[in-house]
Design a protein around this motif. Sequence first.
Motif, PDB file in Angstrom:
ATOM      1  N   TRP A  35     -52.010 -21.135  29.057  1.00  0.00           N
ATOM      2  CA  TRP A  35     -51.881 -22.520  29.543  1.00  0.00           C
ATOM      3  C   TRP A  35     -51.336 -23.438  28.455  1.00  0.00           C
ATOM      4  CZ3 TRP A  35     -55.662 -24.921  33.553  1.00  0.00           C
ATOM      5  CH2 TRP A  35     -55.808 -24.034  34.638  1.00  0.00           C
ATOM      6  N   THR A  36     -51.570 -23.047  27.185  1.00  0.00           N
ATOM      7  CA  THR A  36     -51.146 -23.923  26.080  1.00  0.00           C
ATOM      8  C   THR A  36     -49.813 -23.488  25.488  1.00  0.00           C
ATOM      9  OG1 THR A  36     -52.634 -22.597  24.707  1.00  0.00           O
ATOM     10  CG2 THR A  36     -53.449 -24.737  25.455  1.00  0.00           C
ATOM     11  N   CYS A  37     -49.088 -22.637  26.196  1.00  0.00           N
ATOM     12  CA  CYS A  37     -47.723 -22.277  25.787  1.00  0.00           C
ATOM     13  C   CYS A  37     -46.763 -23.424  26.109  1.00  0.00           C
ATOM     14  CB  CYS A  37     -47.222 -21.064  26.581  1.00  0.00           C
ATOM     15  SG  CYS A  37     -47.911 -19.510  26.109  1.00  0.00           S
ATOM     16  N   ARG A  38     -45.577 -23.374  25.513  1.00  0.00           N
ATOM     17  CA  ARG A  38     -44.501 -24.297  25.899  1.00  0.00           C
ATOM     18  C   ARG A  38     -43.315 -23.482  26.385  1.00  0.00           C
ATOM     19  NH1 ARG A  38     -45.244 -26.993  21.006  1.00  0.00           N
ATOM     20  NH2 ARG A  38     -43.302 -26.072  20.323  1.00  0.00           N
ATOM     21  N   PRO A  39     -42.874 -23.534  27.636  1.00  0.00           N
ATOM     22  CA  PRO A  39     -43.588 -24.157  28.748  1.00  0.00           C
ATOM     23  C   PRO A  39     -44.824 -23.337  29.124  1.00  0.00           C
ATOM     24  CG  PRO A  39     -41.586 -23.064  29.525  1.00  0.00           C
ATOM     25  CD  PRO A  39     -41.578 -22.947  28.039  1.00  0.00           C
ATOM     26  N   PRO A  40     -45.810 -23.964  29.760  1.00  0.00           N
ATOM     27  CA  PRO A  40     -47.068 -23.270  30.069  1.00  0.00           C
ATOM     28  C   PRO A  40     -46.864 -22.108  31.045  1.00  0.00           C
ATOM     29  CG  PRO A  40     -47.248 -25.635  30.475  1.00  0.00           C
ATOM     30  CD  PRO A  40     -45.803 -25.357  30.223  1.00  0.00           C
ATOM     31  N   ALA A  93     -45.346 -17.245  20.208  1.00  0.00           N
ATOM     32  CA  ALA A  93     -44.405 -18.191  19.589  1.00  0.00           C
ATOM     33  C   ALA A  93     -44.850 -19.640  19.734  1.00  0.00           C
ATOM     34  CB  ALA A  93     -43.016 -18.009  20.200  1.00  0.00           C
ATOM     35  N   THR A  94     -45.584 -19.977  20.788  1.00  0.00           N
ATOM     36  CA  THR A  94     -45.800 -21.414  21.042  1.00  0.00           C
ATOM     37  C   THR A  94     -47.250 -21.849  21.251  1.00  0.00           C
ATOM     38  OG1 THR A  94     -45.534 -21.251  23.454  1.00  0.00           O
ATOM     39  CG2 THR A  94     -43.521 -21.532  22.177  1.00  0.00           C
ATOM     40  N   GLU A 114     -42.822 -11.149  28.732  1.00  0.00           N
ATOM     41  CA  GLU A 114     -42.217 -12.436  28.364  1.00  0.00           C
ATOM     42  C   GLU A 114     -43.315 -13.466  28.035  1.00  0.00           C
ATOM     43  OE1 GLU A 114     -39.695 -13.912  31.523  1.00  0.00           O
ATOM     44  OE2 GLU A 114     -39.846 -15.943  30.693  1.00  0.00           O
ATOM     45  N   ALA A 115     -44.371 -13.466  28.846  1.00  0.00           N
ATOM     46  CA  ALA A 115     -45.447 -14.441  28.633  1.00  0.00           C
ATOM     47  C   ALA A 115     -46.185 -14.180  27.312  1.00  0.00           C
ATOM     48  CB  ALA A 115     -46.427 -14.400  29.808  1.00  0.00           C
ATOM     49  N   MET A 116     -46.294 -12.915  26.929  1.00  0.00           N
ATOM     50  CA  MET A 116     -46.943 -12.604  25.640  1.00  0.00           C
ATOM     51  C   MET A 116     -46.113 -13.117  24.473  1.00  0.00           C
ATOM     52  SD  MET A 116     -48.396  -8.749  25.844  1.00  0.00           S
ATOM     53  CE  MET A 116     -49.062  -8.148  27.382  1.00  0.00           C
ATOM     54  N   ILE A 117     -44.811 -12.916  24.569  1.00  0.00           N
ATOM     55  CA  ILE A 117     -43.932 -13.368  23.479  1.00  0.00           C
ATOM     56  C   ILE A 117     -44.002 -14.894  23.369  1.00  0.00           C
ATOM     57  CG2 ILE A 117     -41.485 -13.544  22.798  1.00  0.00           C
ATOM     58  CD1 ILE A 117     -41.213 -10.646  24.015  1.00  0.00           C
ATOM     59  N   TYR A 134     -55.573  -7.106  26.538  1.00  0.00           N
ATOM     60  CA  TYR A 134     -54.417  -6.931  25.650  1.00  0.00           C
ATOM     61  C   TYR A 134     -53.496  -8.105  25.928  1.00  0.00           C
ATOM     62  CZ  TYR A 134     -49.543  -5.233  25.379  1.00  0.00           C
ATOM     63  OH  TYR A 134     -48.197  -5.116  25.196  1.00  0.00           O
ATOM     64  N   TRP A 135     -53.333  -8.971  24.936  1.00  0.00           N
ATOM     65  CA  TRP A 135     -52.401 -10.096  25.147  1.00  0.00           C
ATOM     66  C   TRP A 135     -51.735 -10.420  23.825  1.00  0.00           C
ATOM     67  CZ3 TRP A 135     -50.371 -11.376  29.498  1.00  0.00           C
ATOM     68  CH2 TRP A 135     -49.573 -12.524  29.579  1.00  0.00           C
ATOM     69  N   GLY A 136     -50.615  -9.776  23.543  1.00  0.00           N
ATOM     70  CA  GLY A 136     -49.882 -10.024  22.308  1.00  0.00           C
ATOM     71  C   GLY A 136     -49.520  -8.710  21.639  1.00  0.00           C
ATOM     72  N   LYS A 137     -48.335  -8.696  21.022  1.00  0.00           N
ATOM     73  CA  LYS A 137     -47.844  -7.455  20.412  1.00  0.00           C
ATOM     74  C   LYS A 137     -47.738  -7.609  18.894  1.00  0.00           C
ATOM     75  CE  LYS A 137     -44.893  -7.063  24.468  1.00  0.00           C
ATOM     76  NZ  LYS A 137     -45.163  -6.018  25.415  1.00  0.00           N
ATOM     77  N   ARG A 138     -48.097  -6.548  18.180  1.00  0.00           N
ATOM     78  CA  ARG A 138     -47.886  -6.520  16.728  1.00  0.00           C
ATOM     79  C   ARG A 138     -46.417  -6.243  16.450  1.00  0.00           C
ATOM     80  NH1 ARG A 138     -52.337  -3.321  13.913  1.00  0.00           N
ATOM     81  NH2 ARG A 138     -53.275  -5.272  14.532  1.00  0.00           N
TER      82      ARG A 138
END
Length: 327
Positions: free
Chosen positions: A247-252, A200-201, A193-196, A23-27
């Motif tokens: 890893w590909t988030c900003r910031p990672p 987003a990024t 927080e990391a999921m959001i 589970y990684w991400g919220k609807r």
Amino acid sequence: MTPWNENMRAYAVAQPNIALVKYWGKRDTGINLPAAGSLSLTLDSLWTKMSVEFADEAEFDTLSVNGVPNSTMLERVAACLDRLLGASRPKATVGSESNFPIAAGLASSSSAFAALVMAATRAAGLGGDTLSLARLAGASSGSAARSFYEGIVELTAGDREIDLHCVAGASEWPLRIVIAVTESGPKATGSGEAMIRSAATSPFYRTWLERQDADLDAARTAVTDQDFDRLADVAERNCLKMHSVMWTCRPPVVYWNGATLNAMETVRALRREGVPVFFTIDAGPQVKAVCLPAACDKVAARLGATEGVRQVIVSGLGSGARLLDQD
Ligand code: PMV
């Protein structure tokens, strides 16, 4: 008003679960609805016990974790109780006890919120079948919903709510889990927080979600057929995809450390030797190796001898959340 339990208190236990399809991400972040389904293993040797006592005369909620007052988690616990019972509920004294490191990527929020919802609803005299309690817990921690079920569990995400069922009971396919603890301190970035941030990024987030159903189908079929190699293949790939999104988030968001990589390499080396084992990693630096029972001792010994691994915890598959007798 709820038909309060006579003494307004109850005690419950839940086991954490670890996901093989993540589970990684919220609807919907408001109701904490997952964006896709997941498949997990409920563990048996790790537990969180939660006591909840409401008192009309109490002025504040309090939380202690392993006997020590904890203000960090109190807000989330109070929000969960408000969601269950309304903001005008009596204040609660909540005591949580776990036999493993918390907030360190060992799925402590899954067992904590499952046990909290189980105890709080009983203390308040509220009924509810397993699915409704699981849905309530899922609103506080997405993974907690799965800890209401034993063994190998699938969560499906609908447009407005989740559904859950046990795909294989704890004794049907008795997989073992060897957890290589590489760091026991709390993680720097929480999973919510990391999921959001991922949604987003990360340029990979949309693709990650699009492929979840296919991974879920593959994992469910592998479990039903007890096909270890196919489960290994889909679980490792799903885990690495989730971490690629982070890893590909900003910031990672990078939860791994050097010992995480060493432990992954130990698992890969065992596989090359023909040992039935694969790895998965959640929002933390710990490596969870899933294996067939006959391989468990060897996997535990090799992970224990891996550079940087501080501790090895072995578990089988366990039961869903349940009430305990008061002491
Ligand atoms: O339930 P949460 O909000 O702690 O998120 C859990 C996220 C992962 O553990 C990384 C994946 C999962 O499916 O359990």
